[in-house]
Design an enzyme around this catalytic site. Structure first.
Site, PDB file in Angstrom:
ATOM      1  N   LYS A  69     -47.495  73.594  58.850  1.00 25.73           N
ATOM      2  CA  LYS A  69     -46.807  74.646  59.632  1.00 25.73           C
ATOM      3  C   LYS A  69     -47.788  75.741  60.027  1.00 25.73           C
ATOM      4  O   LYS A  69     -48.847  75.897  59.405  1.00 25.73           O
ATOM      5  CB  LYS A  69     -45.657  75.253  58.824  1.00 25.73           C
ATOM      6  CG  LYS A  69     -46.030  75.867  57.451  1.00 25.73           C
ATOM      7  CD  LYS A  69     -46.578  77.276  57.483  1.00 25.73           C
ATOM      8  CE  LYS A  69     -47.112  77.740  56.142  1.00 25.73           C
ATOM      9  NZ  LYS A  69     -47.904  78.967  56.207  1.00 25.73           N
ATOM     10  N   ASP A  84     -42.738  77.575  50.543  1.00 21.82           N
ATOM     11  CA  ASP A  84     -42.864  76.871  51.827  1.00 21.82           C
ATOM     12  C   ASP A  84     -42.306  75.450  51.783  1.00 21.82           C
ATOM     13  O   ASP A  84     -42.253  74.773  52.816  1.00 21.82           O
ATOM     14  CB  ASP A  84     -44.341  76.781  52.249  1.00 21.82           C
ATOM     15  CG  ASP A  84     -44.925  78.145  52.611  1.00 21.82           C
ATOM     16  OD1 ASP A  84     -44.134  79.102  52.794  1.00 21.82           O
ATOM     17  OD2 ASP A  84     -46.157  78.246  52.704  1.00 21.82           O
TER      18      ASP A  84
HETATM   19  P1  ATP Z   1     -50.047  78.206  50.051  1.00 24.22           P
HETATM   20  O1  ATP Z   1     -48.922  77.211  50.214  1.00 24.22           O
HETATM   21  O2  ATP Z   1     -50.305  78.611  48.616  1.00 24.22           O
HETATM   22  O3  ATP Z   1     -50.017  79.323  51.032  1.00 24.22           O
HETATM   23  P2  ATP Z   1     -52.017  76.870  51.638  1.00 24.22           P
HETATM   24  O4  ATP Z   1     -51.012  76.434  52.630  1.00 24.22           O
HETATM   25  O5  ATP Z   1     -53.019  77.861  52.118  1.00 24.22           O
HETATM   26  O6  ATP Z   1     -51.348  77.397  50.340  1.00 24.22           O
HETATM   27  P3  ATP Z   1     -52.475  74.343  50.315  1.00 24.22           P
HETATM   28  O7  ATP Z   1     -53.319  73.284  50.950  1.00 24.22           O
HETATM   29  O8  ATP Z   1     -51.023  74.106  50.236  1.00 24.22           O
HETATM   30  O9  ATP Z   1     -52.825  75.677  51.077  1.00 24.22           O
HETATM   31  O10 ATP Z   1     -53.080  74.550  48.854  1.00 24.22           O
HETATM   32  C1  ATP Z   1     -53.106  75.703  48.090  1.00 24.22           C
HETATM   33  C2  ATP Z   1     -53.646  75.349  46.702  1.00 24.22           C
HETATM   34  O11 ATP Z   1     -52.669  74.552  46.030  1.00 24.22           O
HETATM   35  C3  ATP Z   1     -54.917  74.499  46.716  1.00 24.22           C
HETATM   36  O12 ATP Z   1     -56.050  75.306  46.580  1.00 24.22           O
HETATM   37  C4  ATP Z   1     -54.757  73.549  45.540  1.00 24.22           C
HETATM   38  O13 ATP Z   1     -55.505  73.990  44.424  1.00 24.22           O
HETATM   39  C5  ATP Z   1     -53.271  73.609  45.158  1.00 24.22           C
HETATM   40  N1  ATP Z   1     -52.565  72.311  45.350  1.00 24.22           N
HETATM   41  C6  ATP Z   1     -51.702  71.750  44.501  1.00 24.22           C
HETATM   42  N2  ATP Z   1     -51.224  70.594  44.987  1.00 24.22           N
HETATM   43  C7  ATP Z   1     -51.787  70.405  46.183  1.00 24.22           C
HETATM   44  C8  ATP Z   1     -51.689  69.391  47.167  1.00 24.22           C
HETATM   45  N3  ATP Z   1     -50.914  68.317  47.036  1.00 24.22           N
HETATM   46  N4  ATP Z   1     -52.412  69.551  48.290  1.00 24.22           N
HETATM   47  C9  ATP Z   1     -53.192  70.644  48.468  1.00 24.22           C
HETATM   48  N5  ATP Z   1     -53.347  71.604  47.550  1.00 24.22           N
HETATM   49  C10 ATP Z   1     -52.649  71.507  46.417  1.00 24.22           C
END
Ligand code: ATP
Length: 342
Positions: free
Chosen positions: A23, A176
């Site tokens: 998103k 989210d």
């Molecule tokens: P947020 O949802 O916290 O705003 P984001 O959208 O910026 O995060 P994501 O790729 O969802 O980024 O990952 C945030 C953190 O969650 C990563 O640094 C990782 O350590 C942890 N994490 C746990 N499970 C997952 C997953 N399946 N994929 C990616 N990251 C994960």
């Protein structure tokens, strides 16, 4: 165990594949830090055509294991996976921003474990994740994995939960996750979990630019609080979305939407990753209608006129050495995909 729920064994398959979207936040307003440690937000989520894929395989054990882009965990305890995670001195996997854990802290694993608690037909499961959404990129990739895992395990185990029931489980996994289930366009209030779907039928075309170093979402929020304190800015305790944003999205009016893109977290993300300023400038110079940091960053989303304009902007940004990708939105939420070939 859900009272009165029967398990339909005919629904069971040996593997189920689900796609769920990343998103962008077309608008994001952040309230002050609350006593519970969270910030209230008001946001407009837009699901875009960049999909995570989670395949749930039934296994003979009773636990949940995971692999991410071919990197496999050992007994669910987690191993290092070529840049995806790192093992600290104690042997436990401690994910750095930009890494994906291969143990029980992986959001998809947590989703499967949570669903197993209320699924009489649960079995052992292996989750194979294909990541396409930038990790720690502000695009909710982990949340998409969790949403996809919920739907895949529900189908694999014949649990038969409705979308609303899955959404209620999803809230416990992260703010989210409910949006990754429903997709489309939606206004998110609360911590982003209280969703109201919005109409926007005409696709909007964007170019995403990802960066190697992910940003930690909590750190970006902390930086925003520090900036507000330093500059004497009082945050609105009731953040709200300008209705004009939804009007422009409903009309599919990209030029009208461009000046309305807004992200309260942008300043904080730029302070933590100053290189993003150059990327924003490069995109503007190359003809984007507008650019914005997506969520907590560092992914930047550039709005364009059309699919042709997006393709052209992607090429121009790639020529500047940036990792760019044209996408469109709204895209569908978590959805069963055809079985993998073979
Ligand atoms: P947020 O949802 O916290 O705003 P984001 O959208 O910026 O995060 P994501 O790729 O969802 O980024 O990952 C945030 C953190 O969650 C990563 O640094 C990782 O350590 C942890 N994490 C746990 N499970 C997952 C997953 N399946 N994929 C990616 N990251 C994960």
């Amino acid at each position: 165990m859900v009272p009165g729920r029967t398990v339909d064994l005919r629904l069971r398959a040996r593997s189920v594949r689900v796609r769920a979207p990343g998103k962008i936040n077309v608008a994001l307003r952040v309230g002050p830090l609350r006593e519970d440690g969270y910030h209230g937000i008001a946001t407009v989520f837009l699901a875009v055509s960049l999909f995570e894929e989670v395949t749930a395989f039934q296994t003979s054990g009773d636990g949940v294991s995971v692999s991410v882009n071919g990197n496999v965990s050992v007994d669910g305890s987690g191993v290092n996976g070529s840049g995806l995670g790192r093992v600290d001195g104690s042997g436990a996997l401690e994910p750095a921003p930009g890494s994906v854990p291969l143990d029980r802290t992986n959001l998809a694993v947590r989703a499967a474990e949570l669903l197993a608690e209320v699924s009489p037909g649960r079995t052992g499961v292996h989750l194979d994740i294909t990541k396409r959404v930038p990790v720690a990129g502000g695009m909710g990739g982990g949340s998409a994995d969790a949403a996809a895992a919920l739907l895949a395990c529900d189908a694999l185990w014949g649990s038969g939960f409705s979308r609303d029931e899955l959404a209620r489980i999803a809230v416990d996994l992260g703010a989210d996750v409910p949006f990754a289930l429903v997709g489309g366009t939606a206004v998110g209030l609360g911590v982003g979990d209280r969703l109201t779907p919005a109409i926007s039928k005409t696709p909007l075309h964007w170019v995403l630019v990802s960066s190697d170093d992910g940003l930690s979402t909590p750190e970006v929020y902390r930086t925003l609080d520090a900036i507000r304190l330093r500059d004497g800015i009082e945050a609105d305790p009731r953040p709200a979305i300008d209705p004009a944003v939804l009007g422009m999205m409903r009309a599919g009016d990209a030029p009208g939407l461009a000046p309305l893109l807004h992200n309260d977290l942008q300043e904080a993300a730029l302070e933590l990753a100053p290189r993003l300023r150059d990327i924003l400038e490069t995109g503007q110079d190359a003809g984007a209608l507008a650019g914005i940091v997506s969520g907590s960053g560092p992914t930047i989303a550039f709005l364009t006129h059309s699919s042709g304009h997006a393709a052209e902007l992607q090429s121009l940004l790639e020529a500047e050495g940036l990792r760019a990708r044209a996408v469109h939105g709204p895209a569908h939420g978590a959805r069963l995909a055809p079985e993998p070939a073979g």
